[in-house]
Design an enzyme around this catalytic site. Structure first.
Site, PDB file in Angstrom:
ATOM      1  N   LYS A 284       0.845  -1.195   0.000  1.00  0.00           N
ATOM      2  CA  LYS A 284       0.000   0.000   0.000  1.00  0.00           C
ATOM      3  C   LYS A 284       0.880   1.244   0.000  1.00  0.00           C
ATOM      4  CE  LYS A 284      -3.988  -1.799   2.594  1.00  0.00           C
ATOM      5  NZ  LYS A 284      -5.019  -1.614   1.548  1.00  0.00           N
ATOM      6  N   ARG A 358     -10.158 -11.474   1.817  1.00  0.00           N
ATOM      7  CA  ARG A 358     -10.984 -12.512   1.207  1.00  0.00           C
ATOM      8  C   ARG A 358     -10.282 -13.869   1.239  1.00  0.00           C
ATOM      9  NH1 ARG A 358     -11.478  -9.116  -4.206  1.00  0.00           N
ATOM     10  NH2 ARG A 358     -11.360  -7.471  -2.632  1.00  0.00           N
TER      11      ARG A 358
HETATM   12  N1  BES Z   1      -8.075  -3.738   4.288  1.00  0.00           N
HETATM   13  C1  BES Z   1      -8.257  -3.356   2.948  1.00  0.00           C
HETATM   14  C2  BES Z   1      -9.575  -2.628   2.701  1.00  0.00           C
HETATM   15  C3  BES Z   1      -9.730  -1.267   3.331  1.00  0.00           C
HETATM   16  C4  BES Z   1      -9.405  -0.130   2.631  1.00  0.00           C
HETATM   17  C5  BES Z   1     -10.253  -1.129   4.609  1.00  0.00           C
HETATM   18  C6  BES Z   1      -9.593   1.117   3.191  1.00  0.00           C
HETATM   19  C7  BES Z   1     -10.432   0.114   5.184  1.00  0.00           C
HETATM   20  C8  BES Z   1     -10.107   1.242   4.481  1.00  0.00           C
HETATM   21  C9  BES Z   1      -8.238  -4.582   2.028  1.00  0.00           C
HETATM   22  O1  BES Z   1      -7.434  -5.630   2.441  1.00  0.00           O
HETATM   23  C10 BES Z   1      -7.715  -4.124   0.713  1.00  0.00           C
HETATM   24  O2  BES Z   1      -6.606  -3.697   0.654  1.00  0.00           O
HETATM   25  N2  BES Z   1      -8.541  -4.221  -0.320  1.00  0.00           N
HETATM   26  C11 BES Z   1      -8.175  -3.792  -1.625  1.00  0.00           C
HETATM   27  C12 BES Z   1      -8.713  -4.803  -2.612  1.00  0.00           C
HETATM   28  C13 BES Z   1      -8.181  -4.653  -4.002  1.00  0.00           C
HETATM   29  C14 BES Z   1      -6.685  -4.959  -4.044  1.00  0.00           C
HETATM   30  C15 BES Z   1      -8.919  -5.600  -4.924  1.00  0.00           C
HETATM   31  C16 BES Z   1      -8.782  -2.414  -1.881  1.00  0.00           C
HETATM   32  O3  BES Z   1      -9.892  -2.145  -1.420  1.00  0.00           O
HETATM   33  O4  BES Z   1      -8.114  -1.603  -2.510  1.00  0.00           O
HETATM   34 ZN    ZN Z   2      -5.409  -5.463   1.853  1.00  0.00          ZN
END
Ligand code: BES
Ligand code: ZN
Ligand code: ZN
Length: 507
Positions: A284, A358
């Protein structure tokens, strides 16, 4: 700090506390208890209302100082809005606002009068509003700029009832509401805790503490460590964990009522427990990572709910499952392109290691099905897309069983932890087809929240299932009357209401 809540038969005019609360509505006359207080103070309240300084608007507070006529030195007029619009939520909001007003004044004890005919739900709204409003997470602040604010806490709330009969029923409602608020507070504490203070191991220890302390023998806690996870084939969870120094844990809390029969229904609650989500090798950005200690909010909600279940003891089997790990980049981390075989045998191609929630849920859902449950509900901070779509005041719900979704939505209305359904049409499945495995862990970049659910559907297939994406609702950025800035503890009140509604149906 949470105040001690006592119930007494009594009179606002003679009660010895630092403040008494009097409700004021916009559109109706003063309540009889408030009229008595008004008379005792020589008409101070009616004069103030006549002057228009207090209009009874929702959450409006005015504090009056009393020279004589009462034992208490202060009156707090609590605006409840229009009586015809009175709802459980307006009671929560109004109580929350007045309790924080009194706390900030340095008041240590307060009293409220509960009139004849007040409902169980209204009493519970008052208690929940009070306890959640006074919540603060101050564990890591060694000194405060304003030393005085540190010591400000409302220590006692006295609920006055007209007679002994109502005392018994109010007492029962209060204890249930306290359990629900305490479960929410546990969820908030765990979610607010930084990742260096809360590892998967810490989560597991908290779960076993909850089982011992709260369950009175009806809550059982089982922790699966790495060797058992390997043996049983929880490879999707292990894959996420392989980049981290922290040990992954699968945490199982099982509640059985005393007189459980063969035919007693089982509900499984599943929580995403990523104690820190760096994204893994699909790292990230700095700002994207900033709030990722919260990525175990689903787990915290399941734990908080199981604590409540252990106290209120519904006539239903409830199992809480938490898949806990960190998601870190390292030389041993899972790579984009890797394929893993999940608990149920389905294979997953991992194209983005940041879509890790997931993956851990795939294993937990597969395992949930082995309990032959009547319903499986998972809670997860799964996608940023749900925050874009719905913001923070509501969570997204999707699933395979409309009746289950409708029951959850109804519980969401009662608890005001609201849910908004997004579609889960089969049309969304195509985007998840993998060239080399059964399914891939990301879609085509559209409908992100739904793509997450469409992925999970593969693993929940075969039993009634609902997925609640709490990425937005789990955190409050601004703060309102009973949701201070930070973790909201979203879902404990929702799930408890859902279980209580199911329980009421079985009796
Ligand atoms: N933990 C994150 C989702 C999230 C984002 C929670 C912002 C709270 C605030 C999750 O694991 C994630 O990173 N999801 C990705 C999925 C994508 C790579 C398909 C996302 O939402 O960008
Ligand atoms: Zn994530
Ligand atoms: Zn995540």
């Amino acid at each position: 700090m949470s105040p001690k809540i006592d119930i007494q038969v009594g009179d606002l005019r003679t009660v010895e506390v630092e403040a008494i609360c009097c409700p004021v509505f916009e559109d109706v006359e003063l309540q009889s208890s408030t009229q008595l207080v008004d008379q005792a103070t020589g008409g101070q309240i009616s004069r103030l209302l006549e002057l228009g300084d207090h209009k009874g608007k929702l959450k409006q507070n005015t504090v009056l100082y009393v020279a004589e006529g009462l034992k208490a030195p202060r009156i707090c007029l609590v605006g409840l809005g229009k009586m015809e619009k009175l709802s459980l939520e307006s009671i929560r909001q109004a109580t929350a606002k007045s309790m924080t007003t009194l706390r900030d004044l340095g008041v240590k004890s307060a009293a409220c009068w509960l009139p004849d005919g007040v409902t169980t739900e209204q009493v519970q709204a008052l208690v929940v509003g009070t306890k959640l409003a006074l919540y603060q997470f101050k564990q890591h602040q060694t000194s405060s700029d304003d030393e005085q604010s540190e010591s400000k806490s409302l220590e006692e709330l006295l609920l006055l009832v007209p007679d002994k009969n109502s005392k018994v029923s109010v007492e029962r409602s209060v204890r249930i509401a306290e359990a629900i608020a305490d479960g929410t507070i546990l969820a908030r504490d765990l979610t607010n805790q930084p990742a260096n203070y809360l590892t998967p191991t810490d989560l597991a220890e908290t779960a076993s503490r909850v089982a011992q302390a709260e369950g009175n023998g009806c809550l059982d806690c089982q922790i699966y460590n790495r060797p058992e996870l390997i043996e049983k084939g929880f490879n999707a969870l292990l894959g996420v964990a392989q980049g981290s120094q922290e040990e992954p844990k699968l945490i199982q809390l099982s509640y059985r009522p005393d007189n459980a029969a063969e035919s007693t229904d089982t509900v499984v609650l599943v929580g995403k427990g990523i104690t820190f989500d760096s994204g893994g090798l699909s790292l990230k950005s700095g700002s994207g990572m900033m709030s990722m200690k919260d990525d175990m909010a689903g787990a915290a909600t399941v734990l908080g709910t199981m604590q409540v279940i252990g106290k209120i003891r519904p006539n239903l089997n409830v199992i809480g499952l938490i898949a806990a790990t960190e998601n870190m980049p390292s030389g041993t981390a899972q790579r984009p392109g890797d394929v893993v075989k999940s608990y149920g045998g389905k294979t997953i191609e991992i194209l983005n290691t940041d879509a890790e929630g997931r993956l851990v849920l795939a294993d937990a859902l597969g395992y949930a099905k082995t309990f032959n449950p009547k319903a499986v509900v998972d809670l997860a901070t799964l996608t940023g897309a749900v925050v874009t779509a719905l913001g923070r005041c509501v969570a997204g719900i999707m699933g395979t069983d409309q009746e289950l979704i409708d029951q959850l939505k109804a519980a969401g209305q009662t608890s005001h932890e609201r849910l908004w359904q997004l579609p889960l049409f089969d049309d969304y499945d195509d985007a998840l087809k993998s060239d080399i495995a059964d399914v891939k862990n990301i879609g085509d970049g559209t409908a992100g929240a739904i793509a997450g659910a469409a992925f999970l559907k593969h693993f929940a297939q075969g039993c009634p299932w609902a997925h609640i994406d709490i990425a937005g609702a789990s955190e409050y950025l601004k703060g309102n009357a009973y949701l201070p800035k930070g973790a909201s503890g979203y879902g404990v009140r929702l799930l408890t209401q859902f279980i209580r509604d199911l329980d009421a149906k079985t009796i």
